[in-house]
Scaffold this motif. Structure first.
Motif, mmCIF file in Angstrom:
data_model
loop_
_atom_site.group_PDB
_atom_site.id
_atom_site.type_symbol
_atom_site.label_atom_id
_atom_site.label_comp_id
_atom_site.label_asym_id
_atom_site.label_seq_id
_atom_site.Cartn_x
_atom_site.Cartn_y
_atom_site.Cartn_z
ATOM 1 N N ALA A 215 -34.023 -41.195 23.379
ATOM 2 C CA ALA A 215 -34.713 -40.488 22.296
ATOM 3 C C ALA A 215 -35.630 -41.434 21.532
ATOM 4 O O ALA A 215 -36.761 -41.084 21.181
ATOM 5 N N TYR A 216 -35.153 -42.629 21.296
ATOM 6 C CA TYR A 216 -35.968 -43.614 20.584
ATOM 7 C C TYR A 216 -37.202 -43.991 21.395
ATOM 8 O O TYR A 216 -38.314 -44.049 20.873
ATOM 9 N N TRP B 141 -29.590 -43.545 16.948
ATOM 10 C CA TRP B 141 -30.492 -43.023 17.976
ATOM 11 C C TRP B 141 -29.987 -43.373 19.362
ATOM 12 O O TRP B 141 -29.597 -44.509 19.619
ATOM 13 N N VAL C 256 -28.835 -38.839 16.976
ATOM 14 C CA VAL C 256 -30.039 -38.275 17.587
ATOM 15 C C VAL C 256 -29.942 -38.543 19.081
ATOM 16 O O VAL C 256 -29.948 -39.684 19.520
ATOM 17 N N SER D 242 -39.914 -41.264 21.428
ATOM 18 C CA SER D 242 -40.633 -41.217 20.154
ATOM 19 C C SER D 242 -41.642 -42.352 20.039
ATOM 20 O O SER D 242 -42.808 -42.141 19.696
ATOM 21 N N GLY E 206 -29.637 -33.364 18.144
ATOM 22 C CA GLY E 206 -28.467 -34.218 18.050
ATOM 23 C C GLY E 206 -27.304 -33.490 17.435
ATOM 24 O O GLY E 206 -27.255 -32.258 17.413
ATOM 25 N N LEU F 68 -36.200 -33.346 16.876
ATOM 26 C CA LEU F 68 -35.087 -34.241 17.212
ATOM 27 C C LEU F 68 -33.835 -33.396 17.381
ATOM 28 O O LEU F 68 -33.503 -32.584 16.523
ATOM 29 N N ARG G 180 -31.813 -36.613 21.589
ATOM 30 C CA ARG G 180 -32.994 -36.285 22.376
ATOM 31 C C ARG G 180 -34.180 -36.047 21.449
ATOM 32 O O ARG G 180 -34.030 -35.490 20.367
ATOM 33 N N ALA G 181 -35.363 -36.466 21.885
ATOM 34 C CA ALA G 181 -36.599 -36.235 21.137
ATOM 35 C C ALA G 181 -37.540 -35.422 22.015
ATOM 36 O O ALA G 181 -37.747 -35.751 23.185
#
Length: 70
Positions: A22-23, A18, A54, A26, A44, A42, A56-57
């Motif tokens: 992104a993490y 991650w 990953v 989330s 990636g 997600l 981007r969220a």
């Protein structure tokens, strides 16, 4: 000749790598809406060795419906 799949096969038990942003997106959305589920996408890519990155969220919905019993 057999065509190769568009993405590498994932090994059992492999965890994605991650990106920090992104993490955080989330986790922070889950903390902001503790009584609701957070649904999103997600984004990636795969590395050369097959690891999922990953990057981007994108949270889409904050709804209590996904947690309701069926």
């Amino acid at each position: 000749m057999r065509a190769s799949p568009p993405f590498p096969r994932r090994a059992q038990g492999m965890t994605p790598a991650w990106a920090q942003g992104a993490y955080l997106v989330s986790v922070l959305h889950a903390l902001k809406y503790p009584a609701n589920s957070v649904n999103g996408v997600l984004l990636g890519c795969f590395d050369k060795d097959g690891t999922v990155q990953v990057q981007r969220a994108l949270p889409l919905l904050h709804s209590h419906l996904a947690l309701a019993p069926m």
